[in-house]
Every structure is written in C-alpha cells, then in structure tokens.
Design an enzyme around this catalytic site. Structure first.
Site, PDB file in Angstrom:
ATOM      1  N   GLY A  41       0.778  -1.238   0.000  1.00  0.00           N
ATOM      2  CA  GLY A  41       0.000   0.000   0.000  1.00  0.00           C
ATOM      3  C   GLY A  41       0.805   1.281   0.000  1.00  0.00           C
ATOM      4  O   GLY A  41       0.371   2.295  -0.544  1.00  0.00           O
ATOM      5  N   GLU A  96       3.764   4.027   6.268  1.00  0.00           N
ATOM      6  CA  GLU A  96       2.535   3.268   6.025  1.00  0.00           C
ATOM      7  C   GLU A  96       1.581   4.093   5.166  1.00  0.00           C
ATOM      8  O   GLU A  96       1.614   5.323   5.206  1.00  0.00           O
ATOM      9  CB  GLU A  96       1.835   2.999   7.368  1.00  0.00           C
ATOM     10  CG  GLU A  96       1.937   1.592   7.884  1.00  0.00           C
ATOM     11  CD  GLU A  96       1.092   0.578   7.133  1.00  0.00           C
ATOM     12  OE1 GLU A  96       0.833   0.752   5.926  1.00  0.00           O
ATOM     13  OE2 GLU A  96       0.700  -0.414   7.755  1.00  0.00           O
ATOM     14  N   ASP A  97       0.704   3.423   4.448  1.00  0.00           N
ATOM     15  CA  ASP A  97      -0.347   4.139   3.722  1.00  0.00           C
ATOM     16  C   ASP A  97      -1.446   4.584   4.684  1.00  0.00           C
ATOM     17  O   ASP A  97      -1.860   5.731   4.682  1.00  0.00           O
ATOM     18  CB  ASP A  97      -0.928   3.258   2.597  1.00  0.00           C
ATOM     19  CG  ASP A  97      -1.344   1.868   3.070  1.00  0.00           C
ATOM     20  OD1 ASP A  97      -1.116   1.528   4.255  1.00  0.00           O
ATOM     21  OD2 ASP A  97      -1.893   1.109   2.251  1.00  0.00           O
ATOM     22  N   ASP A 100      -5.103   1.671  10.800  1.00  0.00           N
ATOM     23  CA  ASP A 100      -6.495   1.449  11.202  1.00  0.00           C
ATOM     24  C   ASP A 100      -6.498   0.958  12.653  1.00  0.00           C
ATOM     25  O   ASP A 100      -6.475   1.764  13.580  1.00  0.00           O
ATOM     26  CB  ASP A 100      -7.110   0.439  10.228  1.00  0.00           C
ATOM     27  CG  ASP A 100      -8.592   0.209  10.459  1.00  0.00           C
ATOM     28  OD1 ASP A 100      -9.200   0.931  11.255  1.00  0.00           O
ATOM     29  OD2 ASP A 100      -9.163  -0.715   9.831  1.00  0.00           O
ATOM     30  N   LYS A 128      -6.423   6.603  10.540  1.00  0.00           N
ATOM     31  CA  LYS A 128      -7.859   6.318  10.713  1.00  0.00           C
ATOM     32  C   LYS A 128      -8.070   5.842  12.147  1.00  0.00           C
ATOM     33  O   LYS A 128      -7.596   4.790  12.518  1.00  0.00           O
ATOM     34  CB  LYS A 128      -8.289   5.256   9.708  1.00  0.00           C
ATOM     35  CG  LYS A 128      -9.752   4.930   9.741  1.00  0.00           C
ATOM     36  CD  LYS A 128     -10.201   4.209   8.479  1.00  0.00           C
ATOM     37  CE  LYS A 128      -9.769   2.763   8.411  1.00  0.00           C
ATOM     38  NZ  LYS A 128     -10.344   2.068   7.247  1.00  0.00           N
TER      39      LYS A 128
HETATM   40  P1  5GP Z   1      -4.195  -2.091  10.800  1.00  0.00           P
HETATM   41  O1  5GP Z   1      -3.280  -3.205  11.190  1.00  0.00           O
HETATM   42  O2  5GP Z   1      -3.757  -0.752  11.326  1.00  0.00           O
HETATM   43  O3  5GP Z   1      -5.637  -2.392  11.178  1.00  0.00           O
HETATM   44  O4  5GP Z   1      -4.258  -2.027   9.246  1.00  0.00           O
HETATM   45  C1  5GP Z   1      -3.232  -1.532   8.477  1.00  0.00           C
HETATM   46  C2  5GP Z   1      -3.339  -2.034   7.060  1.00  0.00           C
HETATM   47  O5  5GP Z   1      -4.672  -2.370   6.706  1.00  0.00           O
HETATM   48  C3  5GP Z   1      -2.925  -0.944   6.089  1.00  0.00           C
HETATM   49  O6  5GP Z   1      -1.568  -1.023   5.794  1.00  0.00           O
HETATM   50  C4  5GP Z   1      -3.777  -1.265   4.879  1.00  0.00           C
HETATM   51  O7  5GP Z   1      -3.125  -2.212   4.081  1.00  0.00           O
HETATM   52  C5  5GP Z   1      -5.027  -1.897   5.448  1.00  0.00           C
HETATM   53  N1  5GP Z   1      -6.120  -0.922   5.586  1.00  0.00           N
HETATM   54  C6  5GP Z   1      -6.639  -0.378   6.707  1.00  0.00           C
HETATM   55  N2  5GP Z   1      -7.622   0.483   6.447  1.00  0.00           N
HETATM   56  C7  5GP Z   1      -7.721   0.516   5.098  1.00  0.00           C
HETATM   57  C8  5GP Z   1      -8.554   1.274   4.184  1.00  0.00           C
HETATM   58  O8  5GP Z   1      -9.405   2.097   4.549  1.00  0.00           O
HETATM   59  N3  5GP Z   1      -8.336   1.039   2.868  1.00  0.00           N
HETATM   60  C9  5GP Z   1      -7.422   0.148   2.405  1.00  0.00           C
HETATM   61  N4  5GP Z   1      -7.301   0.014   1.088  1.00  0.00           N
HETATM   62  N5  5GP Z   1      -6.609  -0.554   3.216  1.00  0.00           N
HETATM   63  C10 5GP Z   1      -6.772  -0.373   4.551  1.00  0.00           C
END
Ligand code: 5GP
Length: 172
Positions: A41, A96-97, A100, A128
């Site tokens: 991402g 990171e992109d 979440d 986010k």
């Molecule tokens: P986390 O571990 O913080 O829940 O998630 C991180 C990863 O989940 C990010 O690097 C991304 O790949 C994916 N992700 C989380 N939210 C989104 C979103 O709104 N859109 C997309 N495309 N990927 C997301």
C-alpha cells in the site's frame, strides 16, 4: 458497482506529502535515516515522500499481509518480506499508507526493534482512528479520518484501485 466518494484530491495529497517531508527533513538533519516502506500500500506515497526529502536517506521495504481480499483486518499479521539492509543502530522511519487498528504497526515495530535500531518513528498518509486497538504513537500523519474504507494512491480493494491518483471513500 460501489460509489467512489472523493476524500483527498491531488493538491491535498501533494500538500500533505510536502509538509510531512519538510518536518522529517528538519527532524533528521545531521542524523542517519532509513526509510522503511510497508508494501504494497505505501509504494506510491513512499515514492513521493522520499523525493521531497532534503536529507540523505537509505530505503528499504517490508511486506505484510493482514487484510486478505476483504475490507476487515483479519488481525493475523504475516511478514512476507523482511528488511534487507543493516538497520542495527540506525534511525528508522516506518512509512505506512493507512493505520487502522494499529495492529500491523505494533507488530512491525516490535519486529524491527529486534534488529537493535537506534530509534523508530512512524509516518502514515492516513491516520484512521475509530477502530484503533493498540496504543501507538504516530509521529507524522498526512490526514486524519474517523472511519471509512479508502482506495487510491496505493490503497487497494482486492488489489484493485491502487493506481488511482486520488483517494476515495469506497461505499458499498
Ligand atoms: P491495521 O493493522 O492498522 O488495522 O491495518 C493496516 C493495514 O490495513 C494498512 O496497511 C492497509 O493495508 C489496510 N487498511 C486499513 N484500512 C484501510 C482502508 O481504509 N483502505 C485500504 N485500502 N486498506 C486499509
């Protein structure tokens, strides 16, 4: 066909990237820095970010899998590509992109700590916040949102839409 609701236009992304790059360049003047992108991402954001930096940096990548093809994090994080440069004693900036739940970054930070770096900071284009499950400190964030599934500018849905130049909220 889902709806694509615009969230960040090219100019917004450009301003956020330039502003983060200015702050990072100022914070790491006269210090070493290895920028570590989280694939897939972050590839577009990282490419734009490092071209705005005014300091010398080393570049590396890791790849993690956590979402599968859906829009819910599976919570199971798998490192599918590790760093390939020597990061012992280095200052690291993880790029990171989007953050979440924060589980991916907690996992990655712990993993990278095991190499004995001097410091680790975190940079994300999108912070986010609503579903955050871990306490992580985000050092540089381009844009904060509460919720929603975003695509474009590197962000995918089932590997599609990464090539869109702007960022959209995907509404099903
Ligand atoms: P986390 O571990 O913080 O829940 O998630 C991180 C990863 O989940 C990010 O690097 C991304 O790949 C994916 N992700 C989380 N939210 C989104 C979103 O709104 N859109 C997309 N495309 N990927 C997301």
């Amino acid at each position: 066909m889902p709806d694509f609701v615009p969230v960040l236009k090219k100019e917004d992304i450009g301003k956020a990237v330039a502003s983060m790059a200015r702050n990072i360049s100022a914070d790491y003047v006269d210090r070493d820095l290895t920028v570590i992108g989280v694939l897939n991402g972050a590839f577009i954001f990282m490419a734009d970010l490092v071209r705005h930096l005014s300091i010398p940096v080393e570049i590396d990548f890791v790849r993690v899998a956590s979402y599968g093809a859906g829009i819910e994090s599976s919570g199971r994080i798998q490192l599918t590509k590790d760093v390939e440069t020597n990061i012992k004693g280095r200052n690291l900036l993880i790029v990171e992109d989007i953050i979440d739940t924060g589980l991916t970054l907690s996992y990655l930070t712990d993993h990278l700590k095991s190499f004995g770096p001097h410091s680790i900071k975190i940079c994300t284009l999108i912070d986010k916040r609503e579903r955050r499950k871990t306490k992580i400190h985000v050092d540089y964030a381009g844009h904060v949102i509460k919720k929603g599934y975003l695509v474009g500018y590197g962000l995918d849905h089932a590997e599609k839409y990464r090539n869109l130049p702007e960022i959209y909220h995907l509404k099903f």
